[in-house]
Write a protein that holds these residues in place. Sequence first.
Motif, mmCIF file in Angstrom:
data_model
loop_
_atom_site.group_PDB
_atom_site.id
_atom_site.type_symbol
_atom_site.label_atom_id
_atom_site.label_comp_id
_atom_site.label_asym_id
_atom_site.label_seq_id
_atom_site.Cartn_x
_atom_site.Cartn_y
_atom_site.Cartn_z
ATOM 1 N N ALA A 267 -89.496 -20.227 12.670
ATOM 2 C CA ALA A 267 -89.610 -19.778 14.057
ATOM 3 C C ALA A 267 -89.280 -20.880 15.060
ATOM 4 C CB ALA A 267 -91.017 -19.251 14.311
ATOM 5 N N LEU A 268 -89.341 -22.136 14.627
ATOM 6 C CA LEU A 268 -89.099 -23.273 15.516
ATOM 7 C C LEU A 268 -87.692 -23.851 15.370
ATOM 8 C CD1 LEU A 268 -92.531 -25.104 15.051
ATOM 9 C CD2 LEU A 268 -91.879 -23.468 16.818
ATOM 10 N N VAL A 269 -86.845 -23.209 14.575
ATOM 11 C CA VAL A 269 -85.495 -23.712 14.314
ATOM 12 C C VAL A 269 -84.575 -23.688 15.537
ATOM 13 C CG1 VAL A 269 -83.333 -23.061 13.135
ATOM 14 C CG2 VAL A 269 -85.425 -23.411 11.825
ATOM 15 N N PRO A 270 -84.628 -22.676 16.436
ATOM 16 C CA PRO A 270 -83.612 -22.595 17.497
ATOM 17 C C PRO A 270 -83.416 -23.853 18.322
ATOM 18 C CG PRO A 270 -84.797 -20.526 17.378
ATOM 19 C CD PRO A 270 -85.492 -21.471 16.429
ATOM 20 N N ALA A 271 -84.493 -24.520 18.732
ATOM 21 C CA ALA A 271 -84.331 -25.713 19.580
ATOM 22 C C ALA A 271 -83.635 -26.862 18.842
ATOM 23 C CB ALA A 271 -85.679 -26.158 20.133
ATOM 24 N N PRO A 272 -84.135 -27.302 17.670
ATOM 25 C CA PRO A 272 -83.423 -28.401 17.001
ATOM 26 C C PRO A 272 -82.023 -28.015 16.539
ATOM 27 C CG PRO A 272 -85.200 -27.569 15.612
ATOM 28 C CD PRO A 272 -85.397 -26.966 16.973
ATOM 29 N N ALA A 273 -81.816 -26.761 16.143
ATOM 30 C CA ALA A 273 -80.471 -26.344 15.731
ATOM 31 C C ALA A 273 -79.504 -26.400 16.903
ATOM 32 C CB ALA A 273 -80.507 -24.933 15.138
ATOM 33 N N THR A 274 -79.972 -26.013 18.087
ATOM 34 C CA THR A 274 -79.120 -26.085 19.274
ATOM 35 C C THR A 274 -78.853 -27.532 19.660
ATOM 36 O OG1 THR A 274 -80.001 -23.966 20.056
ATOM 37 C CG2 THR A 274 -78.872 -25.336 21.667
ATOM 38 N N LEU A 275 -79.855 -28.383 19.526
ATOM 39 C CA LEU A 275 -79.640 -29.813 19.788
ATOM 40 C C LEU A 275 -78.647 -30.410 18.793
ATOM 41 C CD1 LEU A 275 -83.338 -30.640 20.580
ATOM 42 C CD2 LEU A 275 -81.422 -31.138 22.115
ATOM 43 N N LEU A 276 -78.723 -29.977 17.550
ATOM 44 C CA LEU A 276 -77.736 -30.404 16.555
ATOM 45 C C LEU A 276 -76.346 -29.952 16.978
ATOM 46 C CD1 LEU A 276 -76.675 -31.381 13.807
ATOM 47 C CD2 LEU A 276 -77.506 -29.229 12.819
ATOM 48 N N ALA A 277 -76.241 -28.704 17.424
ATOM 49 C CA ALA A 277 -74.946 -28.162 17.824
ATOM 50 C C ALA A 277 -74.361 -28.936 19.006
ATOM 51 C CB ALA A 277 -75.091 -26.681 18.178
ATOM 52 N N VAL A 278 -75.178 -29.192 20.019
ATOM 53 C CA VAL A 278 -74.702 -29.927 21.194
ATOM 54 C C VAL A 278 -74.226 -31.320 20.803
ATOM 55 C CG1 VAL A 278 -75.406 -30.969 23.382
ATOM 56 C CG2 VAL A 278 -76.131 -28.643 22.823
ATOM 57 N N THR A 279 -75.007 -31.995 19.960
ATOM 58 C CA THR A 279 -74.657 -33.362 19.553
ATOM 59 C C THR A 279 -73.379 -33.380 18.725
ATOM 60 O OG1 THR A 279 -77.041 -33.789 19.457
ATOM 61 C CG2 THR A 279 -75.586 -35.480 18.576
ATOM 62 N N ALA A 280 -73.251 -32.439 17.787
ATOM 63 C CA ALA A 280 -72.041 -32.359 16.961
ATOM 64 C C ALA A 280 -70.821 -32.085 17.831
ATOM 65 C CB ALA A 280 -72.203 -31.274 15.906
ATOM 66 N N TRP A 281 -70.973 -31.186 18.792
ATOM 67 C CA TRP A 281 -69.849 -30.847 19.681
ATOM 68 C C TRP A 281 -69.413 -32.060 20.489
ATOM 69 C CZ3 TRP A 281 -70.132 -27.404 24.597
ATOM 70 C CH2 TRP A 281 -68.847 -26.976 24.946
ATOM 71 N N ARG A 282 -70.377 -32.781 21.016
ATOM 72 C CA ARG A 282 -70.043 -33.985 21.779
ATOM 73 C C ARG A 282 -69.333 -35.014 20.911
ATOM 74 N NH1 ARG A 282 -75.877 -34.601 24.914
ATOM 75 N NH2 ARG A 282 -75.323 -33.431 26.804
ATOM 76 N N CYS A 283 -69.597 -34.972 19.606
ATOM 77 C CA CYS A 283 -68.935 -35.896 18.673
ATOM 78 C C CYS A 283 -67.592 -35.357 18.195
ATOM 79 C CB CYS A 283 -69.837 -36.160 17.469
ATOM 80 S SG CYS A 283 -71.311 -37.135 17.845
ATOM 81 N N GLY A 284 -67.206 -34.176 18.633
ATOM 82 C CA GLY A 284 -65.932 -33.600 18.236
ATOM 83 C C GLY A 284 -65.970 -32.768 16.973
ATOM 84 N N ASP A 285 -67.164 -32.481 16.447
ATOM 85 C CA ASP A 285 -67.297 -31.693 15.223
ATOM 86 C C ASP A 285 -67.583 -30.241 15.593
ATOM 87 O OD1 ASP A 285 -67.822 -30.592 12.745
ATOM 88 O OD2 ASP A 285 -68.953 -32.314 12.016
ATOM 89 N N GLY A 286 -66.525 -29.505 15.919
ATOM 90 C CA GLY A 286 -66.683 -28.124 16.350
ATOM 91 C C GLY A 286 -67.213 -27.207 15.271
ATOM 92 N N ALA A 287 -66.844 -27.473 14.008
ATOM 93 C CA ALA A 287 -67.302 -26.615 12.916
ATOM 94 C C ALA A 287 -68.815 -26.697 12.758
ATOM 95 C CB ALA A 287 -66.615 -27.010 11.612
ATOM 96 N N LEU A 288 -69.349 -27.901 12.729
ATOM 97 C CA LEU A 288 -70.797 -28.070 12.611
ATOM 98 C C LEU A 288 -71.498 -27.498 13.832
ATOM 99 C CD1 LEU A 288 -73.307 -29.147 11.222
ATOM 100 C CD2 LEU A 288 -72.809 -31.407 12.183
ATOM 101 N N ALA A 289 -70.932 -27.708 15.009
ATOM 102 C CA ALA A 289 -71.537 -27.181 16.235
ATOM 103 C C ALA A 289 -71.625 -25.658 16.185
ATOM 104 C CB ALA A 289 -70.729 -27.624 17.451
ATOM 105 N N ALA A 290 -70.541 -25.015 15.772
ATOM 106 C CA ALA A 290 -70.530 -23.557 15.722
ATOM 107 C C ALA A 290 -71.532 -23.022 14.707
ATOM 108 C CB ALA A 290 -69.127 -23.065 15.390
ATOM 109 N N MET A 291 -71.610 -23.664 13.545
ATOM 110 C CA MET A 291 -72.506 -23.181 12.497
ATOM 111 C C MET A 291 -73.970 -23.428 12.851
ATOM 112 S SD MET A 291 -70.155 -24.276 9.232
ATOM 113 C CE MET A 291 -71.119 -23.458 7.980
ATOM 114 N N ALA A 292 -74.252 -24.538 13.518
ATOM 115 C CA ALA A 292 -75.629 -24.804 13.948
ATOM 116 C C ALA A 292 -76.045 -23.821 15.037
ATOM 117 C CB ALA A 292 -75.756 -26.240 14.446
ATOM 118 N N THR A 293 -75.120 -23.473 15.911
ATOM 119 C CA THR A 293 -75.412 -22.475 16.935
ATOM 120 C C THR A 293 -75.719 -21.128 16.295
ATOM 121 O OG1 THR A 293 -73.946 -23.614 18.486
ATOM 122 C CG2 THR A 293 -74.522 -21.351 19.008
ATOM 123 N N GLU A 294 -74.935 -20.759 15.298
ATOM 124 C CA GLU A 294 -75.184 -19.506 14.587
ATOM 125 C C GLU A 294 -76.565 -19.513 13.943
ATOM 126 O OE1 GLU A 294 -71.967 -19.250 11.839
ATOM 127 O OE2 GLU A 294 -70.457 -18.906 13.404
#
Length: 336
Positions: A267-294
């Motif tokens: 139940a607490l996954v959405p916040a850290p998963a979204t933070l993972l997605a934002v960080t990956a995206w800023r690093c240029g890793d679109g695949a990880l960002a998209a999958m973490a967002t999902e």
Amino acid sequence: MSFINNKLTVRSPGDLVTAVPYLLGFRPSDGSIAVIACRERRIIFAARGDSPAVDAPASHLLDLATYLVSVVSQQQPITELMIVGYGSADRLDPALTTIAETFTTGGMTVRELLRVTGTQIFNLTCDNPACCPPHGTPFDPTTSLVAVQATAAGLVALPDRAAVAARFAPVAGAGRDGIRRATRAAATRLKALSAAGSRGGDEAGAQAVRDALRQHDGGERLTDEEVAWLTVLLKRPSVRDLAVDLTLPHDGHVTFWADVTRRAEEALVPAPATLLAVTAWRCGDGALAAMATERALQVDPTYQLAELLQQALHAGLPPSVFEQAIATDATDPGTK
């Protein structure tokens, strides 16, 4: 031709095919189509889609072509494109031709149109057998200078999308049991803290985020109790937004949020998963960002920050646009 801050140089179709997995973050499977956008001989963006099956309705291919054009168009100005498909000729060649024609109709120049089948590269835009024989040109990515440069630069191409997802897959067994107990205790602790003062949770959250990042940067992994306390507090939008601000765009913080996402209670996954997605995206890793967002939206389909990020990723927008949007949303205390 160069990309990723001049870390790699692409001089041939073989170099390009070798480079694609490093651009995407994983090795494309059969049926994949990658579009690489260039600006003045520099690769600036890469997008990937799955080619429809041979017997799929024609509208599916047109939808894919339209989507890729819309995403790549966001990266203007673009001087040329290179398109690489993976798989058999009967499935890929019609799809590649249609997608290339759609880009050309949209006013963009397709410089290379390649198909990779096994260890052979087929050039669909060149019929000169001297340089592009009809039976294909063999290539070995392990002998390419691009692979050597990528390894030296610390770039990684995971085997497939499943390997990307495995980076933040939920822990199980004893690890899950420990987190579950720690999360129950953390929830009780937060309830008592909130009863003592209206800003107690926000202040504790700010301290928890700072302490957790500092501890990780110092080489220490969070305990179950620390992960549980952090994830309980991240439910507060103000704490999560502070975490967005304090997290840096480097691989270490990607690894940090991947670990927290793995260990967080469902139940607490959405916040850290979204933070993972934002960080990956800023690093240029679109695949990880998209999958973490999902992953975040899988748990909570209404999680607004993840929805916003998903829309930006699908549109091919740069991180700066998303950051402006979340800065605006931060003025709305109801945004979660």
